[in-house]
Design an enzyme around this catalytic site. Sequence first.
Site, short mmCIF file in Angstrom:
data_model
loop_
_atom_site.label_atom_id
_atom_site.label_comp_id
_atom_site.label_asym_id
_atom_site.label_seq_id
_atom_site.Cartn_x
_atom_site.Cartn_y
_atom_site.Cartn_z
N GLY A 53 2.23 3.29 18.88
CA GLY A 53 1.61 2.09 18.30
C GLY A 53 2.39 0.83 18.62
O GLY A 53 2.69 0.04 17.73
N ARG A 108 1.22 -3.89 19.69
CA ARG A 108 1.24 -5.09 18.83
C ARG A 108 2.11 -4.81 17.60
O ARG A 108 2.57 -3.68 17.41
CB ARG A 108 -0.18 -5.50 18.43
CG ARG A 108 -0.94 -4.42 17.68
CD ARG A 108 -2.42 -4.78 17.54
NE ARG A 108 -3.19 -3.64 17.06
CZ ARG A 108 -3.62 -3.52 15.80
NH1 ARG A 108 -3.37 -4.46 14.92
NH2 ARG A 108 -4.32 -2.46 15.44
N ASP A 114 -3.55 9.30 21.21
CA ASP A 114 -3.88 9.18 19.80
C ASP A 114 -2.94 10.09 19.01
O ASP A 114 -2.92 11.31 19.24
CB ASP A 114 -5.35 9.61 19.63
CG ASP A 114 -5.87 9.35 18.24
OD1 ASP A 114 -5.05 9.28 17.30
OD2 ASP A 114 -7.10 9.21 18.09
N VAL A 115 -2.18 9.51 18.06
CA VAL A 115 -1.18 10.32 17.35
C VAL A 115 -1.81 11.44 16.52
O VAL A 115 -1.12 12.40 16.17
CB VAL A 115 -0.25 9.47 16.44
CG1 VAL A 115 0.59 8.50 17.25
CG2 VAL A 115 -1.00 8.77 15.33
N ASN A 139 6.01 4.96 15.04
CA ASN A 139 5.65 3.71 14.38
C ASN A 139 4.16 3.60 14.05
O ASN A 139 3.80 2.95 13.07
CB ASN A 139 6.05 2.54 15.30
CG ASN A 139 5.42 1.24 14.84
OD1 ASN A 139 5.88 0.61 13.91
ND2 ASN A 139 4.32 0.85 15.49
N SER A 198 8.13 3.08 4.99
CA SER A 198 7.81 1.82 4.29
C SER A 198 8.55 1.84 2.96
O SER A 198 8.89 2.93 2.47
CB SER A 198 6.30 1.75 4.03
OG SER A 198 6.01 0.71 3.11
N TYR A 204 -1.72 5.54 0.97
CA TYR A 204 -0.68 4.99 1.85
C TYR A 204 0.71 5.34 1.30
O TYR A 204 1.59 5.81 2.03
CB TYR A 204 -0.85 3.47 1.96
CG TYR A 204 0.13 2.79 2.90
CD1 TYR A 204 -0.08 2.81 4.28
CD2 TYR A 204 1.25 2.12 2.42
CE1 TYR A 204 0.81 2.19 5.15
CE2 TYR A 204 2.14 1.48 3.28
CZ TYR A 204 1.91 1.52 4.65
OH TYR A 204 2.79 0.91 5.51
N LYS A 260 3.61 7.64 3.16
CA LYS A 260 4.95 7.14 3.49
C LYS A 260 6.02 7.90 2.72
O LYS A 260 7.13 8.10 3.22
CB LYS A 260 5.04 5.64 3.23
CG LYS A 260 4.15 4.80 4.17
CD LYS A 260 4.53 5.01 5.64
CE LYS A 260 3.80 4.08 6.58
NZ LYS A 260 4.16 4.25 7.99
N ILE A 276 6.19 -7.35 6.40
CA ILE A 276 6.43 -7.85 7.76
C ILE A 276 5.14 -8.51 8.25
O ILE A 276 4.04 -7.97 8.02
CB ILE A 276 6.82 -6.69 8.72
CG1 ILE A 276 7.91 -5.78 8.11
CG2 ILE A 276 7.21 -7.22 10.10
CD1 ILE A 276 9.25 -6.43 7.86
#
Length: 252
Positions: free
Chosen positions: A13, A16, A64-65, A91, A144, A157, A161, A190
Amino acid sequence: MGKLDGKIAIVTGSNRGIGKGIAIALAREGCKVVVNSYKEDEDAKKTAEEIKKLGADSIFVKADVIREVDMKSLVEHTVKHFGRLDIMVNNAGILVQGTVDTLTEQDWDKQMDVNLKGVFFATKYAVMQMKKQGTSGRIINISSIAGLVGFPGISAYCASKGGVTEFTREVALDCAQYKITVNAINPGVIVTDMTKGMINDEETRKSLLENTPVGRFGQPEDIGNAAVFLALDESSFITGHNLVVDGGWTAR
Ligand code: NAP
C-alpha cells in the site's frame, strides 16, 4: 552513504499516504523499494518514479494483500528482480466506520481481511524467504494507536489493529532465533486520504488537535522516519515492540 545501502524492501500500500512516506524514507537511506498497491493507477507509477529520482532503484508490483497467491508472488517477484528481501513493511490498510450495533458481517470481514489477514499472508511469505536467506530480516507492521486504546465509532478497525499489535509480539518470538525482528509502528492521526474527511471537518479537526499534545497532525514522513529506525542493523535488539508515533495522544 545511506544507512540502508544495499537493502531490499517491500512496502504494501505504498502508492500514496503513509506507505509512500515509508517507501521514500527507506529509499533516501539507499534502500531499493518495491512499491505496491492493488490498483495500477497513476499514483503507483509516480511513486516508483519519484523514488528513482532519489537515486534508489524501485519497481511497482500490483498485488492484493487479501489474496495469499498475490502475497506469495509479490515476494517471489521481488527476489527475482532484486535477488533478496531484507525488509517487509505491512502498511496496506482500510478504515471501515461503524459501531458494534451498526456493522454488518460483510463490513467486519472486509476490515479483517485487509488489515489483519493481509498482514498474516505478507508476513508468512516474507519470513519464509528471510529464513531461506539465513541472514537478518525486518518485519515492520503498521498498526495504529487504535490497536492500543479504544476509539469510538470504529470497532472493527480497533479489533483489526489490536490483532496486528498482538500478532507482532507472537511472530517476534517465533522469528527471534532467525535474527528476524518483528515490530509494529502505532501512528496517531496522520494526514492522508484516510483521515482527510475528519481533518477537513472543523469540529473534528479541533477535537483531534486538542488530543494531540504536540499540537499538530503527523505527516507520512514521521512514520517513514520511525520505519527507517526499526530497519537499521543497529536496531537488532528491538523486537516484539509497538512503537507509538502519535504526538503524545496516548501519553495523556
Ligand atoms: P490511505 O491513504 O487510505 O492508503 C491506503 C493504502 O493501502 C493505499 O496505498 C491502498 O492502495 C492500500 N491498500 C488498501 N487495500 C489494499 C489491498 N487490499 N492490497 C494492497 N494495498 C491496499 O491510508 P493511510 O492513512 O496511508 O494508511 C496506511 C496504514 O496506516 C493503514 O494500515 C492504516 O490503518 C494505518 N494508520 C493510518 C493512520 C492515519 O491517521 N492515517 C493512523 C494509524 C494507522 P490503493 O491506492 O490501490 O487503494
